[in-house]
Design a protein around this motif. Structure first.
Motif, PDB file in Angstrom:
ATOM      1  N   ALA A   7      10.806  -1.472   1.099  1.00  0.00           N
ATOM      2  CA  ALA A   7       9.590  -0.996   2.169  1.00  0.00           C
ATOM      3  C   ALA A   7       9.161  -2.150   2.850  1.00  0.00           C
ATOM      4  CB  ALA A   7       8.964  -1.055   1.114  1.00  0.00           C
ATOM      5  N   TYR A   8       9.766  -3.729   2.398  1.00  0.00           N
ATOM      6  CA  TYR A   8       9.549  -4.677   3.394  1.00  0.00           C
ATOM      7  C   TYR A   8      10.764  -4.348   4.530  1.00  0.00           C
ATOM      8  CZ  TYR A   8       9.407  -9.253   5.254  1.00  0.00           C
ATOM      9  OH  TYR A   8       9.172 -10.595   6.024  1.00  0.00           O
ATOM     10  N   GLU A   9      11.742  -3.937   3.914  1.00  0.00           N
ATOM     11  CA  GLU A   9      12.677  -4.243   5.041  1.00  0.00           C
ATOM     12  C   GLU A   9      12.530  -3.142   5.834  1.00  0.00           C
ATOM     13  OE1 GLU A   9      17.515  -2.839   5.023  1.00  0.00           O
ATOM     14  OE2 GLU A   9      16.498  -3.435   2.973  1.00  0.00           O
ATOM     15  N   VAL A  68      12.928   7.137   1.104  1.00  0.00           N
ATOM     16  CA  VAL A  68      12.949   6.485   2.060  1.00  0.00           C
ATOM     17  C   VAL A  68      11.386   7.583   2.953  1.00  0.00           C
ATOM     18  CG1 VAL A  68      11.773   4.795   4.359  1.00  0.00           C
ATOM     19  CG2 VAL A  68      13.396   4.087   2.698  1.00  0.00           C
ATOM     20  N   GLN A  69      11.083   7.843   2.913  1.00  0.00           N
ATOM     21  CA  GLN A  69      10.607   8.985   4.223  1.00  0.00           C
ATOM     22  C   GLN A  69       9.258   7.835   5.321  1.00  0.00           C
ATOM     23  OE1 GLN A  69       6.264  10.751   3.019  1.00  0.00           O
ATOM     24  NE2 GLN A  69       7.138  12.983   4.335  1.00  0.00           N
ATOM     25  N   ILE A  96       5.518   4.555   6.402  1.00  0.00           N
ATOM     26  CA  ILE A  96       7.140   4.528   5.993  1.00  0.00           C
ATOM     27  C   ILE A  96       6.155   5.124   4.239  1.00  0.00           C
ATOM     28  CG2 ILE A  96       8.841   3.154   5.063  1.00  0.00           C
ATOM     29  CD1 ILE A  96       7.232   1.653   7.924  1.00  0.00           C
ATOM     30  N   VAL A  97       7.065   5.520   3.660  1.00  0.00           N
ATOM     31  CA  VAL A  97       6.774   5.853   1.926  1.00  0.00           C
ATOM     32  C   VAL A  97       8.718   5.744   1.930  1.00  0.00           C
ATOM     33  CG1 VAL A  97       5.658   6.892  -0.232  1.00  0.00           C
ATOM     34  CG2 VAL A  97       5.025   7.133   3.023  1.00  0.00           C
ATOM     35  N   PHE A 110       5.692   3.635  -2.360  1.00  0.00           N
ATOM     36  CA  PHE A 110       4.628   2.255  -1.513  1.00  0.00           C
ATOM     37  C   PHE A 110       4.626   2.502  -0.390  1.00  0.00           C
ATOM     38  CE2 PHE A 110       6.516   1.305  -5.526  1.00  0.00           C
ATOM     39  CZ  PHE A 110       5.507   0.175  -6.171  1.00  0.00           C
ATOM     40  N   THR A 111       3.240   2.281  -0.012  1.00  0.00           N
ATOM     41  CA  THR A 111       2.847   2.421   1.886  1.00  0.00           C
ATOM     42  C   THR A 111       2.956   1.623   2.607  1.00  0.00           C
ATOM     43  OG1 THR A 111       2.376   4.971   0.762  1.00  0.00           O
ATOM     44  CG2 THR A 111       1.546   4.550   2.733  1.00  0.00           C
TER      45      THR A 111
END
Length: 117
Positions: A7-9, A68-69, A96-97, A110-111
């Motif tokens: 998620a961070y990336e 990832v969406q 980003i999810v 994680f959003t």
């Protein structure tokens, strides 16, 4: 931690290298090492022993999966989470999810949000 790392990336690159586009995902043959905006991660999926970090190093998480969406969402929402529907057209906000599935079938999301201000 693998979900948070991804998620961070995915949220770290710029909003977009050019004009907003309705087409999300990698641009013309881009690979993860060349992703230059957040929506390049849309549709990314990894499973079992096929996990990679942002440097391309492989690591194993047997039985786990992560996807990832990335989509456009309205920028005037009071609450933003993974249940907010995607916008029908490009906006100045991308959600980003990252979804992680465990070997036991549990799902964690994680959003993150990236805005073009």
């Amino acid at each position: 931690d693998s979900a948070r790392m991804l998620a961070y990336e995915a949220a770290h690159p710029g909003y977009s290298p050019g004009a907003a586009s309705a087409s999300l995902g990698p641009d013309g043959g881009e690979t993860r090492a060349l992703f230059d905006d957040v929506d390049d991660y849309d549709g990314s999926a990894e499973a079992n022993a096929n996990f990679f970090d942002q440097n391309g190093a492989q690591f194993t998480m047997q039985g786990y999966g992560r996807t990832v969406q990335v989509c456009y969402i309205a920028s005037n929402l009071a609450t933003i989470n993974n249940a907010i529907p995607c916008a029908g057209a490009s906006t100045d906000t991308k959600r980003i999810v990252v979804t992680v599935t465990t070997p036991g079938g549990e799902t964690f999301r994680f959003t993150a949000v990236r805005c073009n201000l």
